[in-house]
Scaffold this active site. Structure first.
Site, PDB file in Angstrom:
ATOM      1  N   LYS A  47      -5.101  -4.492  -4.354  1.00  0.00           N
ATOM      2  CA  LYS A  47      -6.146  -4.215  -5.341  1.00  0.00           C
ATOM      3  C   LYS A  47      -6.229  -5.289  -6.439  1.00  0.00           C
ATOM      4  CE  LYS A  47      -6.310   0.777  -4.804  1.00  0.00           C
ATOM      5  NZ  LYS A  47      -6.273   2.084  -5.455  1.00  0.00           N
ATOM      6  N   ASP A  83     -11.524   4.195  -9.122  1.00  0.00           N
ATOM      7  CA  ASP A  83     -10.386   5.132  -9.160  1.00  0.00           C
ATOM      8  C   ASP A  83     -10.380   5.982 -10.442  1.00  0.00           C
ATOM      9  OD1 ASP A  83      -9.290   4.442  -6.698  1.00  0.00           O
ATOM     10  OD2 ASP A  83      -8.150   2.785  -7.557  1.00  0.00           O
TER      11      ASP A  83
END
Ligand code: ATR
Length: 276
Positions: A47, A83
């Site tokens: 990420k 997220d």
């Protein structure tokens, strides 16, 4: 999840998993341009590494310093992070909880804690305590957030160790507790804190969805607290990515139903493997 939504909406896409070796990350990402792939999710452990291969970042991904969603936009690769927003959406929609003015404890100081903490501050949380096993990592996270946000919205941001005596006081005063550590995924790990400090004033969240009801959530529920598992965060972060790529919302309840069925199927497979 994505393919169920694609099928339901009769869209001409397919969502596929690719396992990418670290040394191939750059060409894998550039491949999106060559193949004109609409977009991609990025998961652990890439990420952060992936950012160097993107053309630009949306504001939240820039703040969080991690990307879980990429979209090919007019030949350029743009990075997003859904997220933190996925978690806030789950709190708002599934638990009817508004974080504005709230007193919050986050357990853990990894990537998930970072995305959630930043989003909570942006959304107007009053006080955020990062409680982590390794205090240095908690302090580093607080320093990172302070460097990114002037946090005019959050009046108080602090890291403490799980062993700190002040933790009990912070738990008593908290409105929302969020577990971002993997403790709930295993039965034999030491609890993050004594459960008897939980009460009906608390909203207790665990971002784990396997199992759906972790020990923390069970103990919280027994003591009258409201609880939220990680399934909603999984669904809403997925929905936000889906919307970025296709412009459409996922059929949330259909997706939730198939996810629960799938999780139950996998759990019973694990149970039967263990009893063999
Ligand atoms: P992610 O990026 O998914 O959030 P991570 O970076 O591995 O995952 O972070 C995991 C977090 O869970 C860390 O804060 C870790 O604490 P440490 O910084 O002390 O390692 C925490 N964690 C993991 N196992 C734990 C345990 N058994 N008890 C308490 N905290 C734990």
């Amino acid at each position: 999840m994505h393919n169920t939504a694609i099928k339901h909406l009769s869209l001409n896409y397919i969502y596929l998993p690719f396992e990418v070796k670290k040394e191939n990350l750059s060409i894998a990402i550039r491949g999106l341009k060559g193949l004109e792939i609409k977009g991609m999710n990025i998961t652990i452990p890439y990420k952060e590494d992936v950012i160097q291969f993107l053309d630009y970042l949306e504001e939240e991904a820039e703040l969080i310093g991690a990307v879980n969603t990429i979209k090919l936009e007019r030949g350029s690769l743009k990075g997003y992070n859904t997220d933190g927003n996925g978690f806030i959406e789950s709190l708002r929609i599934d638990a009817h909880e508004d974080v504005r003015g709230k007193n919050i404890i986050i357990f853990g100081a990894g990537g998930a804690a970072r995305a959630i903490a930043i989003k909570l501050i942006v959304a107007g949380a009053e006080r955020i305590i990062i409680a982590n096993r390794t205090i240095e990592r908690g302090v580093k996270l607080v320093e990172y957030i302070n460097s990114k946000l002037s946090h005019q919205n959050s009046k108080f941001l602090k890291a403490i160790s799980l062993k700190d005596r002040l933790l009990i006081q912070y738990i008593r005063e908290a409105d929302i507790l969020i577990n971002t550590t993997p403790v709930g995924m295993k039965n034999n790990l030491e609890p993050l804190f004594p459960y008897d400090y939980l009460s009906d004033r608390h909203m207790v969240c665990d971002i784990v969805y396997r199992p759906l009801k972790t020990r923390l959530l069970q103990e919280a529920s027994i003591r009258g607290a409201r609880i939220l598992n990680g399934l909603g965060m999984l669904i809403y972060q997925g929905n936000l990515s889906f919307k970025i790529w296709t412009g459409y919302e996922m059929p949330i309840e259909i997706v939730r139903k198939i996810l629960i069925e799938e999780l139950e199927k996998r759990n019973s497979e694990v149970r039967s493997q263990k009893s063999e």
